[in-house]
Scaffold this active site. Structure first.
Site, mmCIF file in Angstrom:
data_model
loop_
_atom_site.group_PDB
_atom_site.id
_atom_site.type_symbol
_atom_site.label_atom_id
_atom_site.label_comp_id
_atom_site.label_asym_id
_atom_site.label_seq_id
_atom_site.Cartn_x
_atom_site.Cartn_y
_atom_site.Cartn_z
ATOM 1 N N PHE A 163 -5.637 9.195 -3.615
ATOM 2 C CA PHE A 163 -4.619 8.700 -4.141
ATOM 3 C C PHE A 163 -4.208 7.841 -3.382
ATOM 4 C CE2 PHE A 163 0.165 8.010 -4.034
ATOM 5 C CZ PHE A 163 0.735 8.478 -5.214
ATOM 6 N N GLU A 164 -3.959 6.385 -4.287
ATOM 7 C CA GLU A 164 -3.435 5.468 -3.654
ATOM 8 C C GLU A 164 -3.054 4.376 -4.391
ATOM 9 O OE1 GLU A 164 -6.604 3.171 -0.979
ATOM 10 O OE2 GLU A 164 -7.919 3.231 -2.708
ATOM 11 N N ILE A 165 -1.586 3.700 -4.144
ATOM 12 C CA ILE A 165 -1.140 2.530 -5.019
ATOM 13 C C ILE A 165 -1.023 1.286 -4.258
ATOM 14 C CG2 ILE A 165 0.628 2.118 -6.387
ATOM 15 C CD1 ILE A 165 1.395 4.920 -6.520
ATOM 16 N N TYR A 199 0.861 -1.344 0.012
ATOM 17 C CA TYR A 199 -0.067 -0.051 -0.016
ATOM 18 C C TYR A 199 0.961 1.201 0.019
ATOM 19 C CZ TYR A 199 -4.055 2.922 1.028
ATOM 20 O OH TYR A 199 -4.999 4.153 0.903
#
Length: 427
Positions: free
Chosen positions: A226-228, A138
């Site tokens: 915003f997240e990867i 994450y």
């Protein structure tokens, strides 16, 4: 949406070594005009998916009358978008169901991209390879407070889940940064250990869970616009079981559970902290919230040169107040960024805790944590105050009382710079 795509393509995805697929989801079929516009904004392959109806509808176990009362009540007290049924669907889908969509089955990682966002810095490495090679699950780049009125029962339902599924909690999980003392401290068990000044606690799993049961959630969250992340994690037994527990309790419709606090709690409970990464180096903005990392070129402007620039600029146009102010602001940025802003970023450097309470409305009288959320996550030296700092004096001066940190939050790397500062102190 097209503007968001164009920016991310220019900053990252257009490189020949990248060109990752774009997957678009909607609750209805996309128009030919939208698909044409998107296809012309990227050279990557695009997929346009209609969300499964069972993933975008009110579940059968939800009482429609109770849901309707909840929508109107939460909307009337100012909880953002609480009256919109579609927003409840969106929160539920992003909290857990998105990872179960058939189209995403072939992928290992995702990068969530919203309409109307800004990517302000060049990204000169492959973020997906970075996640894979470092066994990360994450990634985020902002941590902020959420409006606690959106999810009044979330923490109680989380504690109930943990009590029934304690074996799912990762032995190296760090959830202490999400905890704060309850308003009624008598509910704390006698002798219970609490996080120290650096945010850490040395104890066994039983003590840690006991503290979780008796403390409150401080409402900190990764800003999930915003997240990867790893799709494997969001399909895991741990996350899906937690999501199903909250879903069956009706929290997305009887309250306004958001995907951001759910992702935050899930990541903090079911992953070791070593698998979470702070993308401080990615410039990003969405609405009120902006993250702009320090940036400089190799042009090497020395402090003396910058001071001379500022001095000469003060008489650049002494007869015009506005140009004078613009020049002063620009000179201030040169000093703050320790160099001339190059083409790598198109934003002004912001401190890591700049966005901490921007999404908490005045009407929400929730108890705020002692430190900004991102500092709680980082812990250690990020929580240390200057020896001469005084909370009461800050309040008396009209400030919010949250300043006085030794590390001002403008550092370029929240991990490496700490080590450098520690070495400097030892010398």
């Amino acid at each position: 949406m097209v503007d968001s795509i164009i920016q991310l393509e220019a900053r990252f995805n257009s490189r020949l070594t990248h060109r990752y697929d774009w997957v678009f989801f909607n609750d209805e079929e996309f128009s030919p005009e939208f698909m044409w516009a998107v296809a012309n904004a990227t050279s990557s392959q695009c997929f346009f998916e209609t969300i499964n109806k069972k993933h975008w509808s009110v579940p059968s176990w939800i009482d429609p009358n109770r849901f309707d009362v909840s929508r109107h009540f939460m909307g009337s007290i100012g909880v953002g978008k609480a009256w919109l049924q579609s927003y409840r669907h969106m929160c539920r889908w992003n909290a857990g169901l998105f990872a179960l969509e058939d189209r995403l089955a072939q992928y290992d990682f995702f990068w969530r991209v919203e309409p109307g966002v800004k990517f302000s810095c060049n990204i000169n490495y492959d973020v997906f390879r970075f996640m894979r090679d470092n066994d990360l699950a994450y990634g985020f780049n902002m941590v902020i407070l959420d409006d606690a009125r959106s999810f009044p029962s979330l923490w109680d339902k989380t504690k109930a889940f943990v009590k029934s599924n304690s074996e799912l909690i990762h032995p190296d999980a760090d959830f202490d940064w999400l905890l704060q003392k309850p308003l009624n401290e008598e509910s704390m068990p006698h002798g219970s250990k609490q996080p120290g000044n650096d945010g850490s606690v040395d104890d066994d799993t039983e003590d840690r869970l006991d503290r979780l049961y008796h403390m409150e959630y401080n409402n900190c969250q990764f800003y999930s616009n915003f997240e990867i992340g790893s799709l494997g994690f969001f399909r895991s037994e741990e996350h899906i079981s937690y999501f199903r527990h909250l879903d069956r309790a009706g929290g997305f419709y009887y309250e306004r559970f958001g995907d951001a606090p759910i992702h935050t709690i899930s990541v903090s409970l079911f992953l070791p902290k070593s698998r979470t990464w702070y993308f401080r180096d990615i410039g990003y903005a969405h609405g009120l919230c902006e993250q702009c990392p320090p940036h400089k070129t190799d042009l090497g402007v020395e402090p003396e040169q910058v001071s001379a620039f500022t001095t000469s600029g003060s008489v650049l146009d002494s007869g015009s107040l506005d140009p004078h102010r613009r020049w002063e602001a620009m000179s201030h940025d040169f000093i703050r960024q320790r160099g001339i802003p190059g083409l790598a970023c198109g934003c002004t450097v912001s401190a890591i805790d700049n966005n901490n309470a921007k999404l908490v409305p005045y009407e929400s009288k929730q108890k705020k944590p002692e430190h900004p959320c991102v500092r709680l996550f980082l812990g250690g030296q990020w929580l240390e105050k200057k020896p001469d700092w005084n909370h009461e004096e800050e309040i008396a001066a009209g400030r919010d009382g949250s300043g006085g940190y030794l590390l001002d939050g403008l550092e370029s790397n929240p991990f490496l710079d700490i080590d450098a500062n520690a070495d400097a102190r030892q010398d």
